[in-house]
Scaffold this active site. Structure first.
Site, PDB file in Angstrom:
ATOM      1  N   ARG A 242      -4.191  10.930   4.365  1.00  0.00           N
ATOM      2  CA  ARG A 242      -3.082  11.875   4.529  1.00  0.00           C
ATOM      3  C   ARG A 242      -2.071  11.781   3.404  1.00  0.00           C
ATOM      4  NH1 ARG A 242      -1.690  14.136   9.002  1.00  0.00           N
ATOM      5  NH2 ARG A 242       0.418  14.015   8.195  1.00  0.00           N
TER       6      ARG A 242
ATOM      7  N   LYS B 233       0.832  -1.215   0.000  1.00  0.00           N
ATOM      8  CA  LYS B 233       0.000   0.000   0.000  1.00  0.00           C
ATOM      9  C   LYS B 233       0.865   1.264   0.000  1.00  0.00           C
ATOM     10  CE  LYS B 233      -1.796   1.546   4.005  1.00  0.00           C
ATOM     11  NZ  LYS B 233      -1.514   2.951   4.317  1.00  0.00           N
ATOM     12  N   ASN B 234       1.811   1.331   0.935  1.00  0.00           N
ATOM     13  CA  ASN B 234       2.558   2.578   1.071  1.00  0.00           C
ATOM     14  C   ASN B 234       3.487   2.843  -0.107  1.00  0.00           C
ATOM     15  OD1 ASN B 234       1.236   3.103   3.406  1.00  0.00           O
ATOM     16  ND2 ASN B 234       2.962   2.668   4.780  1.00  0.00           N
TER      17      ASN B 234
ATOM     18  N   CYS C  34      -4.077  13.192  13.137  1.00  0.00           N
ATOM     19  CA  CYS C  34      -4.871  11.983  12.908  1.00  0.00           C
ATOM     20  C   CYS C  34      -4.822  11.143  14.171  1.00  0.00           C
ATOM     21  CB  CYS C  34      -4.365  11.206  11.703  1.00  0.00           C
ATOM     22  SG  CYS C  34      -2.854  10.338  11.999  1.00  0.00           S
TER      23      CYS C  34
ATOM     24  N   ASP D 247       4.717   0.699  12.125  1.00  0.00           N
ATOM     25  CA  ASP D 247       3.512   0.073  11.560  1.00  0.00           C
ATOM     26  C   ASP D 247       3.364  -1.398  11.964  1.00  0.00           C
ATOM     27  OD1 ASP D 247       2.815   2.426  10.384  1.00  0.00           O
ATOM     28  OD2 ASP D 247       3.291   1.833   8.329  1.00  0.00           O
TER      29      ASP D 247
ATOM     30  N   ARG E 227      -8.715  -0.251   4.465  1.00  0.00           N
ATOM     31  CA  ARG E 227      -7.757   0.718   3.912  1.00  0.00           C
ATOM     32  C   ARG E 227      -6.425   0.054   3.600  1.00  0.00           C
ATOM     33  NH1 ARG E 227      -7.031   6.104   7.139  1.00  0.00           N
ATOM     34  NH2 ARG E 227      -5.687   6.318   5.329  1.00  0.00           N
TER      35      ARG E 227
ATOM     36  N   ARG F 134       1.353  14.691  13.401  1.00  0.00           N
ATOM     37  CA  ARG F 134       1.830  14.487  12.035  1.00  0.00           C
ATOM     38  C   ARG F 134       1.951  15.784  11.223  1.00  0.00           C
ATOM     39  NH1 ARG F 134      -0.427   8.807   9.890  1.00  0.00           N
ATOM     40  NH2 ARG F 134       1.505   8.896   8.739  1.00  0.00           N
TER      41      ARG F 134
HETATM   42  C1  UD1 Z   1       4.761   6.832   6.400  1.00  0.00           C
HETATM   43  C2  UD1 Z   1       3.791   5.673   6.247  1.00  0.00           C
HETATM   44  C3  UD1 Z   1       3.238   5.264   7.603  1.00  0.00           C
HETATM   45  C4  UD1 Z   1       4.379   4.966   8.579  1.00  0.00           C
HETATM   46  C5  UD1 Z   1       5.362   6.130   8.625  1.00  0.00           C
HETATM   47  C6  UD1 Z   1       6.596   5.825   9.456  1.00  0.00           C
HETATM   48  C7  UD1 Z   1       2.855   6.063   4.042  1.00  0.00           C
HETATM   49  C8  UD1 Z   1       1.661   6.435   3.240  1.00  0.00           C
HETATM   50  N1  UD1 Z   1       2.708   6.092   5.380  1.00  0.00           N
HETATM   51  O1  UD1 Z   1       4.015   7.922   6.935  1.00  0.00           O
HETATM   52  O2  UD1 Z   1       2.424   4.114   7.430  1.00  0.00           O
HETATM   53  O3  UD1 Z   1       3.861   4.764   9.869  1.00  0.00           O
HETATM   54  O4  UD1 Z   1       5.813   6.448   7.291  1.00  0.00           O
HETATM   55  O5  UD1 Z   1       7.246   4.716   8.976  1.00  0.00           O
HETATM   56  O6  UD1 Z   1       3.888   5.725   3.508  1.00  0.00           O
HETATM   57  N2  UD1 Z   1       7.409  14.415  10.691  1.00  0.00           N
HETATM   58  C9  UD1 Z   1       7.583  15.737  10.985  1.00  0.00           C
HETATM   59  N3  UD1 Z   1       7.450  16.646   9.970  1.00  0.00           N
HETATM   60  C10 UD1 Z   1       7.150  16.279   8.697  1.00  0.00           C
HETATM   61  C11 UD1 Z   1       6.976  14.903   8.407  1.00  0.00           C
HETATM   62  C12 UD1 Z   1       7.119  14.000   9.435  1.00  0.00           C
HETATM   63  O7  UD1 Z   1       7.864  16.111  12.121  1.00  0.00           O
HETATM   64  O8  UD1 Z   1       7.049  17.142   7.825  1.00  0.00           O
HETATM   65  C13 UD1 Z   1       7.552  13.403  11.779  1.00  0.00           C
HETATM   66  C14 UD1 Z   1       6.254  12.627  12.020  1.00  0.00           C
HETATM   67  O9  UD1 Z   1       5.360  13.310  12.879  1.00  0.00           O
HETATM   68  C15 UD1 Z   1       6.779  11.358  12.619  1.00  0.00           C
HETATM   69  C16 UD1 Z   1       8.106  11.147  11.888  1.00  0.00           C
HETATM   70  O10 UD1 Z   1       8.456  12.411  11.356  1.00  0.00           O
HETATM   71  O11 UD1 Z   1       7.046  11.534  13.998  1.00  0.00           O
HETATM   72  C17 UD1 Z   1       8.055  10.131  10.772  1.00  0.00           C
HETATM   73  O12 UD1 Z   1       6.955  10.383   9.934  1.00  0.00           O
HETATM   74  P1  UD1 Z   1       6.981  10.071   8.367  1.00  0.00           P
HETATM   75  O13 UD1 Z   1       8.094   9.125   8.072  1.00  0.00           O
HETATM   76  O14 UD1 Z   1       6.928  11.343   7.620  1.00  0.00           O
HETATM   77  O15 UD1 Z   1       5.595   9.324   8.173  1.00  0.00           O
HETATM   78  P2  UD1 Z   1       4.646   9.385   6.913  1.00  0.00           P
HETATM   79  O16 UD1 Z   1       5.421   9.583   5.666  1.00  0.00           O
HETATM   80  O17 UD1 Z   1       3.521  10.321   7.197  1.00  0.00           O
END
Ligand code: UD1
Length: 428
Positions: A99, A22-23, A123, A312, A404, A128
């Protein structure tokens, strides 16, 4: 709304097909915006989030054509074509549902020089923020304004290559910046890039489309911008989280299951942690065999970016550890609010104490069935796993979370011997 009913205690045995990730798919589909030629994705999972992503891309002018959608088959082939981008706005109504919609920001900006995307907001698992996405795109020359809940980005003279150093590892920010950098003028370096296998998958697909990327799979990605990309055909990687989830399901029943299509090399710390807990993995032709002959043992684990133990997988591992010998200490380092499954597992007889970011799980001899529900996808899966081992009938509600991210979950589990059915929910 549907619910899933599970009568626990059946040993899982047989073969189960792992779907496309999915991701990975949620980043590969927006990559279609980067070219006016067709991008064909094979092994795309059939999931609500994939439909939502397709729907969003349709609104931006991308045509999506699905083949191979036989009802008895898992996965499908989708051809996406962004001949002309007709809108550069990702509306609130779609972004609030998923998201990952934020991943159209980089590609739209690279292709059209302008993009407007609703801010995703918090969320169920935490705040996030998207600051890293925005800072990375600003470094590439985008001007960004936040207005009325929307991100408005513009790159009047086009994007220019730059050096971006992420202070925190972010999967989504790495993907967004990477997709913008491939069409920027000149070279970019992305430092402290996420190394998740889904990023590798995206890099490989972009390379197949004509992008120039080196350092793939490392924390330093180097991109040489090109003026245009072309179409490609690409097969989505197997879902490593689905693999880990079904490994936990097999293990909690003391089962013996072959996960067809699973790839050991994408699993990072998941296999080592489950082996420490008493689960065995063997490479077999076309997949991984998961068995558990002896008792489960408690483990101490903290979640971390790849190749560490994935956030995850935390909820599913916790379900397994509920019936292990001894205590486990699980620490969540990625998201601040990811223990929503704990009170539900406790209702099934689990002994769990949460203090801050850590959860102490004391193994109990057995779990007892209960009506349960969860607030996110992986938490819901942890309740299914617990239900497979619980005495009596567990009813899992809010099945839309599972839809999902798990392609036809009840069919896959029933195929390896679980007593599981989906029924229409009559409750309020
Ligand atoms: C992706 C995955 C999700 C998984 C996560 C971590 C998808 C669609 N989703 O989510 O299933 O749980 O990686 O492996 O691929 N952060 C910030 N600022 C930002 C972006 C992130 O502070 O601009 C922080 C987040 O709050 C979190 C950490 O960085 O604490 C990691 O998040 P991130 O790797 O960005 O997760 P996603 O890409 O949203």
């Amino acid at each position: 709304m549907d619910q899933i009913r599970i009568r626990g205690g059946r040993r899982l045995e047989g073969r189960l097909v792992i779907s496309g990730a999915k991701n990975a798919a949620l980043a590969l589909m927006p990559a279609a915006l980067l070219t006016d030629e067709p991008l064909t994705l094979r092994n795309l999972p059939r999931l609500a989030d994939i439909d939502t992503c397709g729907h969003l891309l349709n609104q931006l002018g991308v045509s999506t054509h699905v083949q191979g959608a036989r009802p008895d088959e898992f996965g499908r082939v989708m051809t996406l074509r962004a001949g002309r981008v007709s809108s550069t706005t990702a509306p609130y109504d779609i972004v609030r549902r998923m998201r990952a919609s934020i991943l159209v920001l980089g590609p739209l900006l690279a292709r059209e020089g302008v993009a407007t995307v609703s801010q995703p907001g918090g969320c169920a698992i935490g705040n996030r923020p998207i600051d890293l996405h925005l800072k990375g795109l600003e470094a590439l020359g985008a001007e960004i304004e936040l207005e009325a809940g929307y991100v408005r980005a513009r790159a009047n003279g086009g994007l220019r290559g730059a050096r971006i150093t992420f202070p925190t590892v972010s999967v989504g920010a790495t993907e967004n910046v990477l997709m913008a950098a491939v069409l920027a003028k000149g070279a970019s370096v992305i430092e402290n890039a996420a190394r998740e296998p889904e990023i590798v998958d995206l890099c490989r697909c972009l390379v197949a489309m004509g992008a120039r990327i080196s350092g793939i799979g490392t924390e330093r990605l180097e991109v040489e911008g090109v003026s245009r990309l072309h179409g490609a055909t690409y097969r989505v990687m197997p879902d490593r989280i689905e693999t880990g989830s079904y490994a936990c399901a097999a293990a909690i029943t003391g089962g013996d299951v072959v996960l067809e299509g699973a790839e050991r090399e994408t699993m990072g710390a998941t296999i080592a942690v489950l082996e420490e807990a008493g689960v065995s993995f063997t490479d077999v032709d076309g997949g991984l065999r998961v068995t558990r002959a002896d008792g489960l043992r408690g483990v101490t684990v903290q979640t971390a970016p790849y190749p560490g133990f994935p956030t995850d997988m935390q909820a599913q591992l916790m379900a397994l550890m509920c019936v292990a010998d001894g205590a486990s200490l699980l620490t969540e380092t990625i998201f601040e609010n990811r223990y929503m499954h704990v009170p539900e597992l406790a209702r099934m007889g689990a002994d769990i104490t949460v203090k801050g970011r850590s959860a102490m799980v004391r193994g109990v001899p057995r779990l007892a069935a209960a009506p349960v529900m969860a607030t996110d996808l992986r938490a819901s899966m942890s309740l299914v796993i617990a239900g497979l081992a619980a005495e009596g009938e567990t009813v899992v509600r809010r099945v839309y979370h599972l839809d999902r991210g798990y392609e036809r979950l009840e069919e896959k589990l029933a195929g390896i011997g679980a007593e599981i059915v989906r029924v229409a929910d009559e409750g309020p």
